[in-house]
Motif scaffolding. Sequence first.
Motif, PDB file in Angstrom:
ATOM      1  N   ARG A 511     -12.117   4.573  -4.648  1.00  0.00           N
ATOM      2  CA  ARG A 511     -12.602   4.285  -3.294  1.00  0.00           C
ATOM      3  C   ARG A 511     -14.103   3.977  -3.314  1.00  0.00           C
ATOM      4  N   LEU A 512     -14.863   4.770  -4.083  1.00  0.00           N
ATOM      5  CA  LEU A 512     -16.307   4.560  -4.154  1.00  0.00           C
ATOM      6  C   LEU A 512     -16.618   3.194  -4.768  1.00  0.00           C
ATOM      7  N   THR A 513     -15.907   2.814  -5.815  1.00  0.00           N
ATOM      8  CA  THR A 513     -16.134   1.509  -6.444  1.00  0.00           C
ATOM      9  C   THR A 513     -15.857   0.375  -5.462  1.00  0.00           C
ATOM     10  N   SER A 514     -14.778   0.507  -4.686  1.00  0.00           N
ATOM     11  CA  SER A 514     -14.454  -0.517  -3.690  1.00  0.00           C
ATOM     12  C   SER A 514     -15.572  -0.651  -2.665  1.00  0.00           C
ATOM     13  N   LEU A 515     -16.114   0.481  -2.222  1.00  0.00           N
ATOM     14  CA  LEU A 515     -17.223   0.441  -1.264  1.00  0.00           C
ATOM     15  C   LEU A 515     -18.464  -0.192  -1.882  1.00  0.00           C
ATOM     16  N   LEU A 516     -18.723   0.102  -3.142  1.00  0.00           N
ATOM     17  CA  LEU A 516     -19.894  -0.471  -3.803  1.00  0.00           C
ATOM     18  C   LEU A 516     -19.784  -1.993  -3.924  1.00  0.00           C
ATOM     19  N   LEU A 517     -18.592  -2.490  -4.158  1.00  0.00           N
ATOM     20  CA  LEU A 517     -18.395  -3.935  -4.197  1.00  0.00           C
ATOM     21  C   LEU A 517     -18.676  -4.563  -2.833  1.00  0.00           C
ATOM     22  N   SER A 518     -18.255  -3.867  -1.775  1.00  0.00           N
ATOM     23  CA  SER A 518     -18.522  -4.362  -0.422  1.00  0.00           C
ATOM     24  C   SER A 518     -20.014  -4.290  -0.107  1.00  0.00           C
ATOM     25  N   ILE A 519     -20.667  -3.209  -0.542  1.00  0.00           N
ATOM     26  CA  ILE A 519     -22.114  -3.065  -0.328  1.00  0.00           C
ATOM     27  C   ILE A 519     -22.862  -4.195  -1.037  1.00  0.00           C
ATOM     28  N   ARG A 520     -22.434  -4.490  -2.263  1.00  0.00           N
ATOM     29  CA  ARG A 520     -23.076  -5.586  -3.007  1.00  0.00           C
ATOM     30  C   ARG A 520     -22.917  -6.912  -2.268  1.00  0.00           C
ATOM     31  N   ASP A 521     -21.733  -7.143  -1.692  1.00  0.00           N
ATOM     32  CA  ASP A 521     -21.505  -8.401  -0.982  1.00  0.00           C
ATOM     33  C   ASP A 521     -22.384  -8.494   0.267  1.00  0.00           C
ATOM     34  N   CYS A 522     -22.569  -7.363   0.958  1.00  0.00           N
ATOM     35  CA  CYS A 522     -23.443  -7.363   2.139  1.00  0.00           C
ATOM     36  C   CYS A 522     -24.874  -7.719   1.739  1.00  0.00           C
ATOM     37  N   HIS A 523     -25.384  -7.125   0.687  1.00  0.00           N
ATOM     38  CA  HIS A 523     -26.737  -7.429   0.229  1.00  0.00           C
ATOM     39  C   HIS A 523     -26.856  -8.891  -0.191  1.00  0.00           C
ATOM     40  N   ARG A 524     -25.794  -9.419  -0.802  1.00  0.00           N
ATOM     41  CA  ARG A 524     -25.838 -10.833  -1.187  1.00  0.00           C
ATOM     42  C   ARG A 524     -25.955 -11.717   0.037  1.00  0.00           C
ATOM     43  N   ARG A 525     -25.169 -11.397   1.077  1.00  0.00           N
ATOM     44  CA  ARG A 525     -25.223 -12.189   2.310  1.00  0.00           C
ATOM     45  C   ARG A 525     -26.588 -12.075   2.991  1.00  0.00           C
ATOM     46  N   LEU A 526     -27.201 -10.886   2.859  1.00  0.00           N
ATOM     47  CA  LEU A 526     -28.503 -10.652   3.503  1.00  0.00           C
ATOM     48  C   LEU A 526     -29.677 -11.128   2.639  1.00  0.00           C
ATOM     49  N   GLY A 527     -29.396 -11.498   1.397  1.00  0.00           N
ATOM     50  CA  GLY A 527     -30.449 -11.913   0.492  1.00  0.00           C
ATOM     51  C   GLY A 527     -31.312 -10.770   0.004  1.00  0.00           C
ATOM     52  N   THR A 528     -30.749  -9.576  -0.080  1.00  0.00           N
ATOM     53  CA  THR A 528     -31.502  -8.377  -0.490  1.00  0.00           C
ATOM     54  C   THR A 528     -30.885  -7.770  -1.743  1.00  0.00           C
ATOM     55  N   GLN A 529     -30.591  -8.611  -2.741  1.00  0.00           N
ATOM     56  CA  GLN A 529     -29.953  -8.128  -3.955  1.00  0.00           C
ATOM     57  C   GLN A 529     -30.803  -7.090  -4.684  1.00  0.00           C
ATOM     58  N   ASP A 530     -32.127  -7.202  -4.575  1.00  0.00           N
ATOM     59  CA  ASP A 530     -32.994  -6.230  -5.248  1.00  0.00           C
ATOM     60  C   ASP A 530     -32.778  -4.828  -4.689  1.00  0.00           C
ATOM     61  N   GLU A 531     -32.578  -4.729  -3.397  1.00  0.00           N
ATOM     62  CA  GLU A 531     -32.323  -3.409  -2.789  1.00  0.00           C
ATOM     63  C   GLU A 531     -31.028  -2.815  -3.343  1.00  0.00           C
ATOM     64  N   PHE A 532     -30.014  -3.673  -3.522  1.00  0.00           N
ATOM     65  CA  PHE A 532     -28.755  -3.168  -4.073  1.00  0.00           C
ATOM     66  C   PHE A 532     -28.943  -2.684  -5.507  1.00  0.00           C
ATOM     67  N   THR A 533     -29.737  -3.437  -6.283  1.00  0.00           N
ATOM     68  CA  THR A 533     -29.978  -3.028  -7.670  1.00  0.00           C
ATOM     69  C   THR A 533     -30.646  -1.663  -7.713  1.00  0.00           C
ATOM     70  N   THR A 534     -31.615  -1.453  -6.852  1.00  0.00           N
ATOM     71  CA  THR A 534     -32.304  -0.160  -6.804  1.00  0.00           C
ATOM     72  C   THR A 534     -31.332   0.947  -6.397  1.00  0.00           C
ATOM     73  N   TYR A 535     -30.497   0.680  -5.390  1.00  0.00           N
ATOM     74  CA  TYR A 535     -29.516   1.663  -4.901  1.00  0.00           C
ATOM     75  C   TYR A 535     -28.514   2.007  -5.999  1.00  0.00           C
ATOM     76  N   LEU A 536     -27.990   0.970  -6.671  1.00  0.00           N
ATOM     77  CA  LEU A 536     -26.972   1.196  -7.691  1.00  0.00           C
ATOM     78  C   LEU A 536     -27.548   1.947  -8.889  1.00  0.00           C
ATOM     79  N   THR A 537     -28.788   1.619  -9.268  1.00  0.00           N
ATOM     80  CA  THR A 537     -29.420   2.308 -10.397  1.00  0.00           C
ATOM     81  C   THR A 537     -29.560   3.793 -10.105  1.00  0.00           C
TER      82      THR A 537
END
Length: 558
Positions: A511-537
């Motif tokens: 379930r957590l992995t599925s949510l993380l994939l969705s979170i990554r897609d939201c950041h991609r749409r928002l153009g904030t991929q760096d924020e996702f990288t920081t969050y995931l790290t």
Amino acid sequence: MQGLTEENLKLLAGPRSYERGLGYLDALSGVEVGDGWVTASVHGTERYEVELTLDGPGGLSGECDCPYGMEGNFCKHLVALGLTVLAQRESLPRQRKAARDRAQDLDGWLSGLSKDELLALVREQVGEDRQLRRRLELRAASARGDLSAVRARIRDLLDIGPFAQYGYVEYADARAYADQAGQAVSEIGALTGSGRADDAVTLAREAMRLLADAVESVDDSDGWLGQVGTDLAEAHLEACRAARPDPGELARWLVGHALGDGDDGLTDIDPLDYQEILGEEGMADLRKLAVEAWRGNRRGWAEKYLMERLAKAGGDVDAVIAVYAADLSPNGHTHLAIAHELDTARRPDEALRWAERGIQDARDLAAVDTALVDYLCDRYTQMDRLPDAFTVRRDHFGARRTLLTYQQLRAAARAADRWPAERERALALLRAEAERRQQGWYGGPVLIDALLDDKDIDAAWQAATDTGADDHQWLTLADQARPTRPADALRVYLRLAEPLTKETGNAVYERLTSLLLSIRDCHRRLGTQDEFTTYLTALRTGQKRKRNLMRLLDQHGL
């Protein structure tokens, strides 16, 4: 050995039982090869006896006394025996010939014994085998025509005493008791075969009463006594066919048994099986007695069932309806049963009236049988009475506001060209219900589900904000709104992911992995991929000890 192949074993057992049978190859013992059969014991959670018939009339077949096998299935234990036999197929012809030779040698030896020698042999076996002694005693009493002695032996065979501790037969001893009870049934059948069918009828009925008493004190979890009861019912039927008892007396007994006089739930006797034995006179008595019993207790289950069976068998639809109508259920289920009977009799107008009456008579439309509502609406639709179908759906939705009733109302309203206005009314009801909701109610508001089902994402999001929603609804909202509202969806995903980081287990990690994939897609749409990288790290650092989670994240490129 024709028919014994791996392919046939798979076909008979099915893939699951076949695969499980592979694990029992080392659990076999006492394999004995006969001429056309092979037997063995299989040791698992219990010890089971299995027998393969290699070339019977129907080809390869088998029997096992495990619960699954007793239901007539080709079980994993039979698969194990079949595979074991296949492994020694080269020696099987020699083993079968040896079995035939042994049988012939035994028969020849027995044939050469004198009468005194045979008697000595039988007496020796009787002294060592209590079950054999009892069977032979019963046969001897039967041959003498000594009904009282036969009755006494049958009572002994049905006595739980030798198997019971503290008056109760435990699960481990139930099979042995059932085997002994089965001997009593066999002897009753033997009476019929020896020309004493009248005695067999009497003793079968007595055995039914004894079995009814016994079953209360036996752990029959595997249904052994159920099979004994079935065999006993068949023995009684065969005895009646041979004895031809008085039709009136037989009718009285059948009705009494059907209505519970000594009924044990094991000897499930259908009076209609005796129709040929009863003849016209007996069937007339049977119907008369059934009607009298039903009139005396119109709500009695057994009385209703007997009347229903007889009426249906006689093709008397009106009698069937009278039985149903005497005890109408408040939720309309009985009205629907009547409607189906009338449809079968090709009386559709009456069927429709009974269905309509079921809705009208319902004390609580929220509790009405939904199958009745569906039936009535289907009939109205077939008759092109679309406004009437819409009215029923609207009333049902008003009483029982669920997503399903909303969907059904929408379909009926669209067919009647009334949906836009009706939608506003229906949503107003759901909105008022959502505003009245209290903490602790199961699930989220139906309003959210209805708006989501309508694909009205913005309205659903606003409703969830105003009235609240459960996590499942928020997740669905986020998934559907992500393309147009990625920032809003991102907040939902982050909130749902947070508690999962404190839990363990593969289901949680998925379930957590599925949510993380969705979170990554939201950041991609928002153009904030760096924020996702920081969050995931940061998340991976904090969760690094959860190796299965790390493996799952790697597999998804996270």
